[in-house]
Every structure is written in C-alpha cells, then in structure tokens.
Design a protein around this motif. Structure first.
Motif, PDB file in Angstrom:
ATOM      1  N   ASP A  58       0.836  -1.200   0.000  1.00 18.09           N
ATOM      2  CA  ASP A  58       0.000   0.000   0.000  1.00 18.09           C
ATOM      3  C   ASP A  58       0.873   1.252   0.000  1.00 18.09           C
ATOM      4  O   ASP A  58       0.564   2.231  -0.681  1.00 18.09           O
ATOM      5  CB  ASP A  58      -0.937  -0.009   1.213  1.00 18.09           C
ATOM      6  N   THR A  59       1.968   1.228   0.756  1.00 16.17           N
ATOM      7  CA  THR A  59       2.896   2.365   0.774  1.00 16.17           C
ATOM      8  C   THR A  59       3.468   2.605  -0.612  1.00 16.17           C
ATOM      9  O   THR A  59       3.529   3.746  -1.083  1.00 16.17           O
ATOM     10  CB  THR A  59       4.028   2.125   1.791  1.00 16.17           C
ATOM     11  N   LEU A  60       3.875   1.535  -1.288  1.00 13.46           N
ATOM     12  CA  LEU A  60       4.380   1.659  -2.661  1.00 13.46           C
ATOM     13  C   LEU A  60       3.328   2.295  -3.570  1.00 13.46           C
ATOM     14  O   LEU A  60       3.620   3.228  -4.322  1.00 13.46           O
ATOM     15  CB  LEU A  60       4.745   0.284  -3.222  1.00 13.46           C
ATOM     16  N   GLN A  61       2.125   1.787  -3.481  1.00 15.63           N
ATOM     17  CA  GLN A  61       1.053   2.281  -4.339  1.00 15.63           C
ATOM     18  C   GLN A  61       0.749   3.753  -4.060  1.00 15.63           C
ATOM     19  O   GLN A  61       0.561   4.547  -4.985  1.00 15.63           O
ATOM     20  CB  GLN A  61      -0.204   1.432  -4.150  1.00 15.63           C
ATOM     21  N   ARG A  62       0.733   4.140  -2.792  1.00 13.20           N
ATOM     22  CA  ARG A  62       0.470   5.545  -2.444  1.00 13.20           C
ATOM     23  C   ARG A  62       1.577   6.462  -2.949  1.00 13.20           C
ATOM     24  O   ARG A  62       1.301   7.563  -3.425  1.00 13.20           O
ATOM     25  CB  ARG A  62       0.333   5.702  -0.933  1.00 13.20           C
ATOM     26  N   LEU A  63       2.813   6.020  -2.827  1.00 11.28           N
ATOM     27  CA  LEU A  63       3.930   6.825  -3.335  1.00 11.28           C
ATOM     28  C   LEU A  63       3.779   7.074  -4.832  1.00 11.28           C
ATOM     29  O   LEU A  63       3.950   8.192  -5.305  1.00 11.28           O
ATOM     30  CB  LEU A  63       5.260   6.111  -3.082  1.00 11.28           C
ATOM     31  N   ARG A  64       3.489   6.021  -5.560  1.00 10.31           N
ATOM     32  CA  ARG A  64       3.418   6.136  -7.011  1.00 10.31           C
ATOM     33  C   ARG A  64       2.143   6.817  -7.502  1.00 10.31           C
ATOM     34  O   ARG A  64       2.105   7.322  -8.619  1.00 10.31           O
ATOM     35  CB  ARG A  64       3.571   4.767  -7.669  1.00 10.31           C
ATOM     36  N   SER A  65       1.107   6.863  -6.685  1.00  9.75           N
ATOM     37  CA  SER A  65      -0.124   7.528  -7.107  1.00  9.75           C
ATOM     38  C   SER A  65      -0.048   9.040  -6.901  1.00  9.75           C
ATOM     39  O   SER A  65      -0.865   9.779  -7.434  1.00  9.75           O
ATOM     40  CB  SER A  65      -1.331   6.948  -6.375  1.00  9.75           C
ATOM     41  N   ASP A  66       0.942   9.509  -6.155  1.00  7.67           N
ATOM     42  CA  ASP A  66       1.118  10.936  -5.895  1.00  7.67           C
ATOM     43  C   ASP A  66       2.123  11.491  -6.907  1.00  7.67           C
ATOM     44  O   ASP A  66       3.282  11.079  -6.933  1.00  7.67           O
ATOM     45  CB  ASP A  66       1.629  11.143  -4.463  1.00  7.67           C
ATOM     46  N   SER A  67       1.696  12.432  -7.722  1.00 12.07           N
ATOM     47  CA  SER A  67       2.547  12.952  -8.795  1.00 12.07           C
ATOM     48  C   SER A  67       3.844  13.573  -8.272  1.00 12.07           C
ATOM     49  O   SER A  67       4.839  13.621  -9.005  1.00 12.07           O
ATOM     50  CB  SER A  67       1.780  13.975  -9.637  1.00 12.07           C
ATOM     51  N   ARG A  68       3.865  14.029  -7.031  1.00 14.88           N
ATOM     52  CA  ARG A  68       5.095  14.628  -6.480  1.00 14.88           C
ATOM     53  C   ARG A  68       6.210  13.610  -6.305  1.00 14.88           C
ATOM     54  O   ARG A  68       7.382  13.970  -6.285  1.00 14.88           O
ATOM     55  CB  ARG A  68       4.811  15.275  -5.122  1.00 14.88           C
ATOM     56  N   TRP A  69       5.877  12.322  -6.179  1.00  9.14           N
ATOM     57  CA  TRP A  69       6.886  11.313  -5.856  1.00  9.14           C
ATOM     58  C   TRP A  69       7.078  10.280  -6.955  1.00  9.14           C
ATOM     59  O   TRP A  69       7.860   9.363  -6.800  1.00  9.14           O
ATOM     60  CB  TRP A  69       6.529  10.616  -4.535  1.00  9.14           C
ATOM     61  N   ARG A  70       6.402  10.437  -8.067  1.00  5.61           N
ATOM     62  CA  ARG A  70       6.504   9.445  -9.138  1.00  5.61           C
ATOM     63  C   ARG A  70       7.913   9.316  -9.701  1.00  5.61           C
ATOM     64  O   ARG A  70       8.318   8.238 -10.111  1.00  5.61           O
ATOM     65  CB  ARG A  70       5.544   9.774 -10.269  1.00  5.61           C
ATOM     66  N   ALA A  71       8.649  10.408  -9.737  1.00  2.00           N
ATOM     67  CA  ALA A  71       9.981  10.372 -10.341  1.00  2.00           C
ATOM     68  C   ALA A  71      11.086  10.053  -9.339  1.00  2.00           C
ATOM     69  O   ALA A  71      12.242   9.944  -9.716  1.00  2.00           O
ATOM     70  CB  ALA A  71      10.274  11.710 -11.014  1.00  2.00           C
ATOM     71  N   VAL A  72      10.731   9.893  -8.067  1.00  2.10           N
ATOM     72  CA  VAL A  72      11.741   9.560  -7.057  1.00  2.10           C
ATOM     73  C   VAL A  72      11.998   8.054  -7.114  1.00  2.10           C
ATOM     74  O   VAL A  72      11.075   7.260  -6.987  1.00  2.10           O
ATOM     75  CB  VAL A  72      11.271   9.971  -5.641  1.00  2.10           C
ATOM     76  N   PRO A  73      13.251   7.648  -7.321  1.00  2.00           N
ATOM     77  CA  PRO A  73      13.556   6.219  -7.379  1.00  2.00           C
ATOM     78  C   PRO A  73      13.207   5.514  -6.073  1.00  2.00           C
ATOM     79  O   PRO A  73      13.397   6.069  -4.994  1.00  2.00           O
ATOM     80  CB  PRO A  73      15.064   6.163  -7.623  1.00  2.00           C
ATOM     81  N   LEU A  74      12.711   4.302  -6.206  1.00  2.31           N
ATOM     82  CA  LEU A  74      12.262   3.539  -5.056  1.00  2.31           C
ATOM     83  C   LEU A  74      12.888   2.147  -5.088  1.00  2.31           C
ATOM     84  O   LEU A  74      12.662   1.393  -6.031  1.00  2.31           O
ATOM     85  CB  LEU A  74      10.741   3.447  -5.123  1.00  2.31           C
ATOM     86  N   LEU A  75      13.690   1.847  -4.080  1.00  4.10           N
ATOM     87  CA  LEU A  75      14.379   0.564  -3.960  1.00  4.10           C
ATOM     88  C   LEU A  75      13.762  -0.217  -2.817  1.00  4.10           C
ATOM     89  O   LEU A  75      13.618   0.308  -1.711  1.00  4.10           O
ATOM     90  CB  LEU A  75      15.872   0.808  -3.687  1.00  4.10           C
ATOM     91  N   VAL A  76      13.395  -1.460  -3.078  1.00  2.38           N
ATOM     92  CA  VAL A  76      12.839  -2.335  -2.045  1.00  2.38           C
ATOM     93  C   VAL A  76      13.902  -3.345  -1.629  1.00  2.38           C
ATOM     94  O   VAL A  76      14.552  -3.953  -2.475  1.00  2.38           O
ATOM     95  CB  VAL A  76      11.581  -3.081  -2.553  1.00  2.38           C
ATOM     96  N   LEU A  77      14.057  -3.499  -0.309  1.00  6.01           N
ATOM     97  CA  LEU A  77      14.905  -4.534   0.271  1.00  6.01           C
ATOM     98  C   LEU A  77      13.999  -5.500   1.005  1.00  6.01           C
ATOM     99  O   LEU A  77      13.083  -5.076   1.718  1.00  6.01           O
ATOM    100  CB  LEU A  77      15.889  -3.939   1.280  1.00  6.01           C
ATOM    101  N   SER A  78      14.233  -6.793   0.837  1.00  5.47           N
ATOM    102  CA  SER A  78      13.406  -7.778   1.524  1.00  5.47           C
ATOM    103  C   SER A  78      14.156  -9.102   1.635  1.00  5.47           C
ATOM    104  O   SER A  78      14.968  -9.435   0.779  1.00  5.47           O
ATOM    105  CB  SER A  78      12.098  -7.997   0.767  1.00  5.47           C
TER     106      SER A  78
END
Length: 135
Positions: A58-78
């Motif tokens: 859900d956090t990933l989806q919220r980040l990408r649905s907000d136009s302010r953060w779409r261009a910020v690279p997102l790295l997942v560690l798991s």
C-alpha cells in the motif's frame, strides 16, 4: 535519501552504508510515517519491507499515485526471494528490488545507479518541461 524500515527490523548498518554515499539519511518507519516524511529534498526512497505486508505494498502504491513522488527512485529490500512478491513490488511501483542479505558494495551500486537515473531524468525534464514524470 529516505529509508523506511519496520522498527523491529531497523538496521543501523544500512543507514551507515547509505550515509557513505554522501547523502543525508532520514530513517523512518514505513507506511504512513514514511509518507509524512517525504519532502522536496528526497532523491531516493529505500523501503526495507521485512516482514512483507499488505501495508508495505500500500505504501508503494500511495507513493506512485502521488505525482510529487513518481519520479523519485524507489528501492525495495526484503528477505523474501519469492518471485511473485518481487513482481508485486515492481508492479506497485518499485524501481529495483534486492533480496537481503546483500553485500554493502552491491547495495551501493544499486543506489548509485538509481540516483544517476534520477539525475538524468531531472536534466531531461529541465530541458523539456513537457516530459511526463514517469512513463
């Protein structure tokens, strides 16, 4: 650089590795606290998604649905190496996914590559403001 980690799995070595790239690291729990910590100076978001939860996706989806953060690279560690989970993270907007544990050199390379890609996108957008934030 924003580092989102579950409080119970907080990895201070990870914070040190990220700081060694020469960036200020803001460590925060994932989910809503992470979303509230976003600011204009954030140039990379690292989500430590252990344990993997619906809230993390859900956090990933919220980040990408907000136009302010779409261009910020997102790295997942798991720690999860499940192919379906990795694909879900990428489908929800992660730019890269690393299975833990990972060595410090590999993590730095992934981060530097994502930051280089962001810099190139920012330069292109400065030259042509009509470019979309994320294709």
């Amino acid at each position: 650089m924003l580092l989102g980690q579950a409080e119970e799995s907080r990895d201070q070595e990870l914070e040190l590795i990220m700081a060694s790239l020469g960036h200020t690291v803001i460590a925060t729990p994932g989910g809503l606290p992470l979303l509230r910590s976003l600011g204009p100076a954030i140039n990379l978001v690292i989500l430590d998604m252990d344990p993997p939860t619906i809230d993390s996706l859900d956090t990933l989806q919220r980040l990408r649905s907000d136009s302010r953060w779409r261009a910020v690279p997102l790295l997942v560690l798991s720690r999860s190496s499940d192919a379906a989970y990795k694909q879900a993270c990428l489908d929800y907007g992660a730019d890269d996914f690393i299975v833990k544990p990972t060595d410090r050199h590999d993590l730095r390379l992934h981060c530097k590559n994502l930051l280089r890609m962001k810099e190139a996108l920012d330069l292109a957008k400065a030259r042509d403001p009509s470019l979309d934030d994320r294709s």
